[in-house]
Design an enzyme around this catalytic site. Structure first.
Site, short mmCIF file in Angstrom:
data_model
loop_
_atom_site.label_atom_id
_atom_site.label_comp_id
_atom_site.label_asym_id
_atom_site.label_seq_id
_atom_site.Cartn_x
_atom_site.Cartn_y
_atom_site.Cartn_z
N TYR A 10 54.52 61.56 39.00
CA TYR A 10 53.54 61.33 40.08
C TYR A 10 52.42 62.36 39.99
CZ TYR A 10 53.99 57.62 43.42
OH TYR A 10 53.91 56.40 44.02
N THR A 64 37.17 47.26 31.91
CA THR A 64 38.60 47.25 31.63
C THR A 64 38.76 47.95 30.28
OG1 THR A 64 38.36 45.13 30.49
CG2 THR A 64 39.05 45.05 32.79
N GLU A 102 49.18 62.14 42.08
CA GLU A 102 48.09 61.81 43.02
C GLU A 102 47.07 62.94 43.04
OE1 GLU A 102 50.02 60.97 46.70
OE2 GLU A 102 50.14 58.84 46.28
N ARG A 117 46.30 47.78 29.35
CA ARG A 117 45.70 47.18 30.54
C ARG A 117 45.35 48.30 31.51
NH1 ARG A 117 46.81 42.10 29.47
NH2 ARG A 117 45.36 41.48 31.06
N LYS A 162 40.32 44.77 26.71
CA LYS A 162 39.70 43.60 26.08
C LYS A 162 39.14 44.02 24.71
CE LYS A 162 39.25 41.57 30.61
NZ LYS A 162 38.37 41.18 31.73
N ASP A 187 29.17 45.79 34.79
CA ASP A 187 30.60 45.60 34.51
C ASP A 187 30.70 45.14 33.06
OD1 ASP A 187 33.20 44.76 34.19
OD2 ASP A 187 33.29 43.61 36.06
C1 LIG Z 1 38.58 40.98 33.08
C2 LIG Z 1 37.48 41.35 33.99
C3 LIG Z 1 37.70 42.09 35.16
C4 LIG Z 1 39.06 42.30 35.76
O1 LIG Z 1 40.01 42.87 35.05
P1 LIG Z 1 41.56 42.77 35.45
O2 LIG Z 1 42.09 43.87 34.62
O3 LIG Z 1 42.01 41.41 35.05
O4 LIG Z 1 41.69 43.02 36.91
C5 LIG Z 1 36.61 42.51 35.88
N1 LIG Z 1 35.37 42.22 35.50
C6 LIG Z 1 35.11 41.47 34.41
C7 LIG Z 1 33.71 41.17 34.05
C8 LIG Z 1 36.16 41.00 33.62
O5 LIG Z 1 35.90 40.24 32.57
#
Ligand SMILES: *Cc1c(COP(=O)(O)O)cnc(C)c1O
Length: 411
Positions: free
Chosen positions: A49, A220, A51, A229, A223, A194
């Site tokens: 933990y 994220t 925090e 993740r 990807k 994003d």
């Molecule tokens: C995949 C994605 C997210 C969210 O990611 P998670 O890990 O699935 O919560 C947010 N913004 C964009 C543009 C994404 O493609």
């Protein structure tokens, strides 16, 4: 060992592993992590933990966790050339929620790209907290599938959002970050980029970086970046405190330290020449696959791609919905997701198209010539959707084909 303690789960992991090896993975948001990333993720760091933040934890015993988090942060700062990084968000959606929480009160205005135009749920879609607790406005794309900056500007001037989101889950073109900056300045909004889908391409110089223009950048890590993740929020100095507070204690508790370590490993890998070459190939493969599909008469939204993904209007192409197409291809071990197309007249659970991405297949070492083969597999299945024995035969060919390409982290 897991096999002895829980045979049920062990067997399912084995089956999933086999599925990943024997299929062609075209889901644009997926990838295969390295053994090193897996090792960090499956480590004893999950026991701890922590925090708070490095040097300011609520619990004792964080000497090594602090060092791990600091390394992840330093690597991200260097790769993305940003002032401040928070590596604690559990995933992309909580990261985006934390950004809303940091700068908006309930009912305040937020603006993002519409879901059916390629935006993400967390950019203000009605059923998401971002559209329920905040007053959301969304911009779309024009009839050619491109963002229309005049429309974005007009909406921004009409609605005066406090936050403007630029970024996507299903847009195959380059975003003009500079133009978004101008629009945000005109209405005094905070600009959030994003880059969940293109973070890896940005690091490798294959997609323009929003860092010179955006106030906040969320991503994220699982990807195109090919990490575990997880997610990161990067920002300019003046926003750092608000962001950190919104993540913890604003919306999360203890960070997932095993994930933080795996993010650090993935960021190290992303700084290599090999990763650069990989990202370049991701884009070359996407372009080639879209060209091959167009040759076979498929309708690709906006006519092609500048990144790792494309949207196929399957209704226009083969008179099948995205659901019918994704179900049929799954029978031949080809996985992709149904997806709305811009201004879709159908509903998200049975939309007019599919999304296709090349990050995962490129991690297996596939090149342009292999894209011809994949286009052939896709087209043969869709032209013979009623012919189960032929689809079964293609499945066999797909299995043979994938044998040539080891999956990182598995074989
Ligand atoms: C995949 C994605 C997210 C969210 O990611 P998670 O890990 O699935 O919560 C947010 N913004 C964009 C543009 C994404 O493609």
């Amino acid at each position: 060992m897991l096999q002895d303690i829980d045979n049920q789960i062990y067997n399912l992991i084995q089956k999933e592993s086999k599925r990943q090896i024997e299929g062609i993975e075209l889901i644009a948001s997926e990838n295969y992590v390295s053994k090193a990333v897996l090792e960090a993720m499956g480590s004893i760091l999950t026991n701890k933990y922590s925090e708070g933040y490095s040097g300011k934890r609520y619990y004792r015993g964080n000497e090594y966790i602090d060092q791990i988090e600091d390394i992840a942060i330093e690597r991200a700062k260097e790769l993305f050339k940003v002032d401040h990084v928070n590596v604690q968000p559990y995933s992309g959606s909580p990261a985006n929620f934390a950004v809303h929480l940091a700068f908006l009160n309930p009912g305040d205005k937020t603006m993002g790209m519409a879901l059916d135009a390629g935006g993400h749920l967390t950019h203000g879609f009605k059923v998401s907290v971002s559209g329920k607790y905040f007053d959301s406005v969304s911009y779309g794309v024009d009839e050619n599938g491109y963002i229309n900056y005049d429309e974005v500007r007009k909406l921004a001037l009409d609605h005066k959002p406090k936050l403007i989101w630029a970024g996507f889950s299903a847009y195959s073109r380059i975003i003009d970050w500079k133009e978004f900056r101008k629009i945000a300045d005109e209405v005094n909004a905070i600009l959030v980029a994003d880059i969940a889908h293109v973070a890896g391409l940005i690091v490798a110089g294959e997609y323009p970086s929003p860092v010179p223009y955006a106030d906040i950048v969320t991503t994220t890590t699982h990807k195109t970046l090919r990490g575990p993740r997880g997610a990161m929020i990067m920002c300019r100095k003046p926003y750092a405190e608000a962001i950190d507070k919104a993540v913890f204690p604003g919306s999360q508790g203890g960070p997932h330290n095993h994930t933080t370590a795996a993010i650090a490993v993935a960021l190290k890998e992303a700084g290599t020449e090999e990763f650069k070459q990989y990202s370049k190939q991701v884009v070359l493969n996407a372009k080639k696959l879209s060209e091959e599909l167009i040759k076979k008469g498929y309708y690709i939204v906006s006519g092609g791609t500048d990144n790792h993904l494309m949207l196929v209007d399957t209704i226009k192409s083969v008179k099948l919905s995205g659901k019918e197409v994704s179900n049929a291809l799954e029978k031949a071990n080809i996985t992709l997701n149904k997806n709305t197309v811009p201004n879709d007249s159908r509903k998200p659970w049975d939309p007019s198209g599919v999304r296709i991405g090349t990050p995962a297949i490129t991690s297996r070492g596939m090149k342009e010539s292999d894209m011809e083969k994949i286009a052939y597999f896709i087209n043969t299945v869709l032209e013979n959707i009623e012919n189960n024995s032929l689809i079964e035969k293609i499945k066999g060919e797909v299995k043979d084909f994938t044998k040539r390409f080891p999956v990182p982290g598995i074989n």
